[in-house]
Design an enzyme around this catalytic site. Structure first.
Site, PDB file in Angstrom:
ATOM      1  N   ARG A 103      40.681 -23.462 -47.824  1.00 36.22           N
ATOM      2  CA  ARG A 103      40.748 -24.522 -46.834  1.00 36.22           C
ATOM      3  C   ARG A 103      39.453 -24.688 -46.057  1.00 36.22           C
ATOM      4  O   ARG A 103      38.931 -25.804 -45.931  1.00 36.22           O
ATOM      5  CB  ARG A 103      41.923 -24.248 -45.877  1.00 36.22           C
ATOM      6  CG  ARG A 103      43.271 -24.684 -46.418  1.00 36.22           C
ATOM      7  CD  ARG A 103      44.389 -23.810 -45.934  1.00 36.22           C
ATOM      8  NE  ARG A 103      44.276 -22.463 -46.474  1.00 36.22           N
ATOM      9  CZ  ARG A 103      44.708 -22.122 -47.692  1.00 36.22           C
ATOM     10  NH1 ARG A 103      45.270 -23.015 -48.449  1.00 36.22           N
ATOM     11  NH2 ARG A 103      44.569 -20.885 -48.128  1.00 36.22           N
ATOM     12  N   THR A 104      38.920 -23.596 -45.508  1.00 35.88           N
ATOM     13  CA  THR A 104      37.721 -23.727 -44.678  1.00 35.88           C
ATOM     14  C   THR A 104      36.550 -24.234 -45.502  1.00 35.88           C
ATOM     15  O   THR A 104      35.827 -25.159 -45.095  1.00 35.88           O
ATOM     16  CB  THR A 104      37.376 -22.374 -44.038  1.00 35.88           C
ATOM     17  OG1 THR A 104      38.508 -21.878 -43.326  1.00 35.88           O
ATOM     18  CG2 THR A 104      36.207 -22.525 -43.078  1.00 35.88           C
ATOM     19  N   ARG A 107      30.572 -17.573 -43.864  1.00 32.87           N
ATOM     20  CA  ARG A 107      31.712 -16.655 -43.772  1.00 32.87           C
ATOM     21  C   ARG A 107      31.301 -15.328 -44.416  1.00 32.87           C
ATOM     22  O   ARG A 107      30.736 -15.307 -45.513  1.00 32.87           O
ATOM     23  CB  ARG A 107      32.944 -17.208 -44.481  1.00 32.87           C
ATOM     24  CG  ARG A 107      34.056 -16.162 -44.596  1.00 32.87           C
ATOM     25  CD  ARG A 107      35.355 -16.726 -45.142  1.00 32.87           C
ATOM     26  NE  ARG A 107      36.016 -17.551 -44.143  1.00 32.87           N
ATOM     27  CZ  ARG A 107      37.262 -18.019 -44.285  1.00 32.87           C
ATOM     28  NH1 ARG A 107      37.959 -17.734 -45.372  1.00 32.87           N
ATOM     29  NH2 ARG A 107      37.797 -18.765 -43.339  1.00 32.87           N
ATOM     30  N   HIS A 143      37.179 -16.717 -35.777  1.00 31.02           N
ATOM     31  CA  HIS A 143      37.180 -17.898 -36.654  1.00 31.02           C
ATOM     32  C   HIS A 143      37.265 -19.113 -35.730  1.00 31.02           C
ATOM     33  O   HIS A 143      38.318 -19.761 -35.610  1.00 31.02           O
ATOM     34  CB  HIS A 143      38.377 -17.850 -37.598  1.00 31.02           C
ATOM     35  CG  HIS A 143      38.283 -18.805 -38.757  1.00 31.02           C
ATOM     36  ND1 HIS A 143      37.373 -19.834 -38.809  1.00 31.02           N
ATOM     37  CD2 HIS A 143      38.999 -18.881 -39.921  1.00 31.02           C
ATOM     38  CE1 HIS A 143      37.521 -20.506 -39.927  1.00 31.02           C
ATOM     39  NE2 HIS A 143      38.505 -19.941 -40.638  1.00 31.02           N
ATOM     40  N   LYS A 173      21.613  -8.699 -57.126  1.00 27.37           N
ATOM     41  CA  LYS A 173      20.398  -7.928 -57.430  1.00 27.37           C
ATOM     42  C   LYS A 173      19.959  -7.073 -56.252  1.00 27.37           C
ATOM     43  O   LYS A 173      18.910  -6.421 -56.311  1.00 27.37           O
ATOM     44  CB  LYS A 173      19.267  -8.885 -57.817  1.00 27.37           C
ATOM     45  CG  LYS A 173      19.583  -9.782 -59.012  1.00 27.37           C
ATOM     46  CD  LYS A 173      18.443 -10.745 -59.270  1.00 27.37           C
ATOM     47  CE  LYS A 173      18.752 -11.687 -60.432  1.00 27.37           C
ATOM     48  NZ  LYS A 173      17.651 -12.651 -60.671  1.00 27.37           N
TER      49      LYS A 173
END
Length: 954
Positions: free
Chosen positions: A703-704, A753, A781, A732
């Site tokens: 959703r976000t 995020r 959030h 890496k």
């Protein structure tokens, strides 16, 4: 004329003579082609166009049905053969075969069965053919009676039918069986389907048969009778259609035609800004009888001003009672600017009538504030005069708002409107009452002075619409046209084109009125226009392809109509904002080019809150404060609410809910609301064209991530995606710090995020570009919390005075941590429900407690569900547990099921940040209190607003 008979796949001619059959003109009318003229041209050897009508494109079907008079022919057997037995015919039109058939059936005097149908079919082939229709009758709720043979056949095929016996002595035991003729006498049979087994020979004995006696009884006792298998099947199909139409047969324009001289006009729009004095059914019926297919109501709260509850009641009343389409205006008062902001999507405009409010304070400042507060996608109407009108017109200039002035009556006021129209930056329109133009001026109490009337007539080009009593507007104007005082084009534009544009309404398809111009009459003595010369009578009004009014009778039903804007959502109007929206959708249209500001234009504006926490004043239009690394650029104008400053914008960082005040949240919500309005009308808004967003998601998200991506694309920007997958350099060994610095080289704004709490703040400290925290582990959030507050406001109307219950994994739920902190800015009560191992962190409790918020912790929903207004569920986050045993022990401790909600308030709302696992049963989704999917949609508008505000001020 030629007639055929078809039997056993053989066609035979049974009649041929030199005349036109009655079907000939009926077919001509049905397909709209003069077949007699066409036949004549063929006879004369003229060339014709073969098949000039495409019958597949006809919008109606014609059915012709015979009229029989067996009830007047005593003893006649009502069975049809090749000989002529009918004494007349009926032809009807319908939108399909079934509708036309039912109209014919009703027109020849037939009735529709209400409770029961009796069936008797002789031939096995026809029993089998009718079986599906018999089952359909059973499904429609009819009680089925059947004669013994037919009943046995139905029982063998799983269909229940009550047995009735023939009227034959000694064949069945009396007293134990029901005689079919007895049922016909008692009117316990609503329809008799009697298909004889053999009709090849007509013997004298046949007039003594049970079938004959039963058919004759049906005729004598006025019970509908069908003796043909094809007609019986069509009748059952038609009954099913009738039931689906709620036992209503609509009238279509094709159902009636007029021989008089008829003027056809588009459906007129009536701007009615007086309170409804009668019930709304009568008011809308009066409008239809005057040729108006859409009526403007005002919220039934004049003198007090609109509240959310009054507008809801008015909308419900209009929906339930109106017999035509309608629009609904909210009503302003001195103090309800903030309240109206919350209901603007539920109204079609704002009506301001300062003179209707009593009191010595005549200041116009509160009314002027409405111009800024009311949404720009909706028109403003005012009924005012003199200095009040002048002040409001001035306010419309300063706020760049279009305005419509209702019922202009004086020379001074029409002069003010004329002067305002010369100002090119806004659109000022007005209407006048037809009585002020054309009603006789009675000496005892004239409505208007002669000099004021003369001024109105001299300003016909300034007048945009005409209002007044619905039954007099069109007749008075047609009379004026006949006298040469106005033109037909002027009449049409003032009753249709201009009102439609002023109200910003979509088209009403297949909507028109028909007026008999031969009718000349004088307004009666008890009329408000007593003695006035009138012309025309409304013969028929068609709305959306259906006859709503004809021959002094209203055919449309209350409850069948909506707000015009709800029925056909689309881009409306020609106001400044609408032109800007159209520019995004049609970039090639030069006249709608989006205006721009220099990057150094910085303007601030205030936005105070009333006691509900809602903004009560708007902001100046077209002014954006923006700074972007001292680069000389231009940016498109953003919605007017973007002008309010806030530190999360100025610092170009949205990292924590602690950055927000209640005031700055409301500014954001205003922009989000405008974004929603814009998307519903246009679908996108290219204010961020050329901008690039980098989505850096190092933790799973649907959703976000998708909402930020969609938000950027709806605003015209593009998106690049970076994660820690196989294609990322983080595999890496690249650090988070290097990754975000790299992304900054390619993007204008970063959304991050990360699973580690505090990681987004650490990354933001290294960057110059704007950064948005999309979730940092168990930390915060913030954008989710903002969309949650926005959802609560939209669903409940306020955030104050409610009880919010958080349930589930409150230890790891970062959405809960952020939302609890934001809620502490309001007057709320918070309950926490969780297993002991997943309790809310103490730092969150301390932050909330510092604002004086009442809180309590619980382990069961049963303890708090009855007092809860908002239930916020969260999943137990498996990824945060060290072992599956710990997770399994708590994952299903708190679950919401339909049974849970039986103890909840009727208007409680259930939220969830999603994804869900087992904590909300899928059966709950159909409950109207489950709003978590609308919650997701609100997230799009919040994130669009955040991106626009951060990049608009960058």
């Amino acid at each position: 004329n030629i007639q055929f008979i078809a039997k056993d796949n053989e066609i035979k001619v049974i009649e041929c003579n030199l005349r036109a059959a009655r079907s000939f003109p009926f077919v001509s009318k049905t397909i709209g082609l003069d077949l007699a003229r066409l036949a004549t041209r063929v006879m004369l050897g003229h060339k014709i166009q073969p098949y000039p009508v495409d019958v597949s494109k006809l919008t109606h079907v014609g059915v012709k049905m015979s009229q029989f008079s067996f009830n007047r022919l005593l003893g006649a057997d009502p069975i049809l053969g090749v000989e002529m037995a009918s004494t007349g015919e009926i032809g009807c039109f319908g939108s399909n075969r079934e509708e036309a058939f039912l109209k014919c059936h009703r027109a020849v005097g037939g009735k529709f069965p209400e409770k029961s149908v009796c069936i008797s079919i002789g031939m096995f082939k026809e029993k089998l053919e009718f079986l599906d229709k018999a089952k359909l009758l059973d499904e429609m709720g009819y009680t089925l009676y059947a004669t013994p043979g037919t009943a046995d056949f139905f029982h063998e095929h799983g269909l229940k039918a009550e047995v009735v016996v023939w009227p034959t002595e000694n064949e069945f035991q009396k007293g134990t069986e029901v005689n079919i003729i007895d049922l016909l006498k008692k009117k316990e049979i609503g329809l008799l389907v009697l298909l004889p087994s053999n009709n090849k020979y007509r013997r004298l004995k046949s007039f003594e048969s049970p079938g004959y006696l039963t058919r004759r009884a049906a005729i004598d006792f006025s019970v509908p009778l069908i003796t043909n298998i094809k007609v019986a099947k069509l009748f059952v199909n038609s009954l099913q259609y009738y039931k689906k139409q709620n036992n209503f047969l609509p009238l279509h324009p094709s159902d009636a035609r007029f021989s008089s001289k008829v003027l056809t006009l588009p459906g007129c729009y009536l701007i009615q800004t007086s309170p409804i004095s009668t019930n709304w059914t009568q008011a809308s019926a009066d409008a239809l009888s005057g040729g108006f297919t859409s009526l403007t109501y005002i919220d039934d709260n004049v003198g007090r001003g609109t509240s959310p509850e009054s507008l809801r009641l008015s909308a419900d009343k209009a929906k339930e009672q109106s017999v035509c389409d309608f629009t609904l205006l909210a009503v302003a008062n001195r103090t309800n600017q903030g309240v109206l902001k919350t209901v603007s999507d539920k109204a079609d405009g704002l009506f301001m009538y300062p003179e209707s409010f009593d009191g010595s304070d005549n200041a116009v400042t509160p009314w002027m504030e409405h111009f800024n507060a009311w949404t720009k996608s909706s028109p403003i109407f005012t009924r005012s005069s003199g200095t009040t009108l002048a002040a409001l017109l001035f306010s419309s200039f300063t706020s760049s708002r279009d305005v419509h002035v209702c019922e202009v009556r004086s020379k001074e006021d029409i002069g003010l409107v004329a002067a305002s129209k010369s100002h090119s930056s806004i659109r000022v329109t007005c209407d006048v009452n037809v009585l002020d133009l054309l009603a006789p001026l009675h000496e005892s109490k004239p409505r208007i002075s002669q000099s004021d009337r003369d001024a109105l007539w001299e300003s016909l080009d300034i007048i945009d619409a005409v209002s007044g009593p619905p039954g007099l507007v069109l007749p008075l104007l047609l009379s004026a046209e006949r006298d040469g005082r106005i033109t037909r084009d002027w009449l049409k534009s003032r009753l249709f084109d201009n009102p439609k544009s002023i109200l910003r309404l979509p088209d009403q398809p297949d909507t028109y009125i028909e007026v008999d111009l031969s009718r000349l009459w004088t307004a009666p003595e008890d009329s408000v226009a007593a003695g006035a010369s009138c012309q025309g009578k409304i013969l028929r009004v068609v709305v959306n392809g259906m006859i709503a009014y004809m021959d002094d009778q209203v055919y449309s039903k209350p409850g069948a109509f909506n707000r015009v804007t709800e029925a056909s959502p689309m881009l409306r109007g020609t106001s400044t904002v609408e032109k800007q929206l159209a520019a995004s959708a049609h970039a090639a249209a030069d006249e709608y080019a989006v205006p721009s500001l220099e990057i150094d234009d910085v303007v601030s504006a205030s936005n105070d809150d009333d006691d509900t926490g809602r903004p009560t004043t708007g902001l100046k239009d077209g002014q954006i404060a923006a700074h972007r690394r001292n680069m000389s650029k231009k940016i498109p104008m953003l919605p007017n609410s973007l002008h309010q400053g806030s530190d999360w914008i100025e610092n170009r960082r949205l990292l924590s809910v602690k950055q927000f005040t209640r005031q700055s949240m409301h500014v954001l919500f205003n922009v989000a609301y405008e974004m929603r309005q814009m998307i519903s009308r246009v679908g996108f808004y290219d204010i961020l064209r050329g901008k690039v967003l980098a989505n850096l998601f190092f933790e799973p998200s649907t959703r976000t991530q998708c909402s930020f991506q969609t938000a950027m694309q709806r605003l015209g920007g593009t998106v690049i995606h970076i994660d820690d997958g196989p294609s990322s350099s983080m595999r890496k060994g690249e650090t988070l710090e290097d990754t975000v610095r790299t992304a900054e080289c390619y993007a204008d704004i970063l959304v991050i995020r990360h699973p580690a709490a505090g990681s987004v703040q650490r990354a933001a400290s290294l960057l110059q570009a704007p950064v948005i925290n999309a979730g940092d582990g168990v930390g915060e959030h913030p954008t989710q919390a903002l969309l949650d507050i926005f959802t609560i406001r939209e669903e409940l109307g306020t955030v104050n005075g409610i009880t919010v219950t958080f349930a589930g994994d409150l230890k790891n739920g970062r959405t809960v941590h952020s939302l609890a902190r934001l809620l502490s800015l309001y007057k709320v009560t918070i309950r926490y429900v969780s297993p002991d191992s997943l309790r809310i962190p103490s730092d969150v409790l301390d932050d909330v407690a510092s604002h004086g918020i009442e809180q309590s912790e619980h382990t069961s929903l049963d303890e708090v569900i009855k007092e809860t207004d908002v239930l916020y569920m969260t999943r137990v986050q498996k990824e945060r547990f060290d072992s599956m045993e710990e997770y399994d022990a708590v994952k299903a401790q708190i679950v919401v099921t339909p049974k849970t909600l039986t103890r909840a308030k009727p208007h409680m709302i259930l939220l969830h940040p999603l994804p869900r696992c087992e904590e909300i049963s899928a059966q709950v989704d159909s409950d109207p209190r489950a709003v978590y999917f609308r919650q997701m949609e609100h997230g799009l508008y919040i994130r669009m607003a955040i991106l626009a505000m951060m990049l608009g001020r960058a």
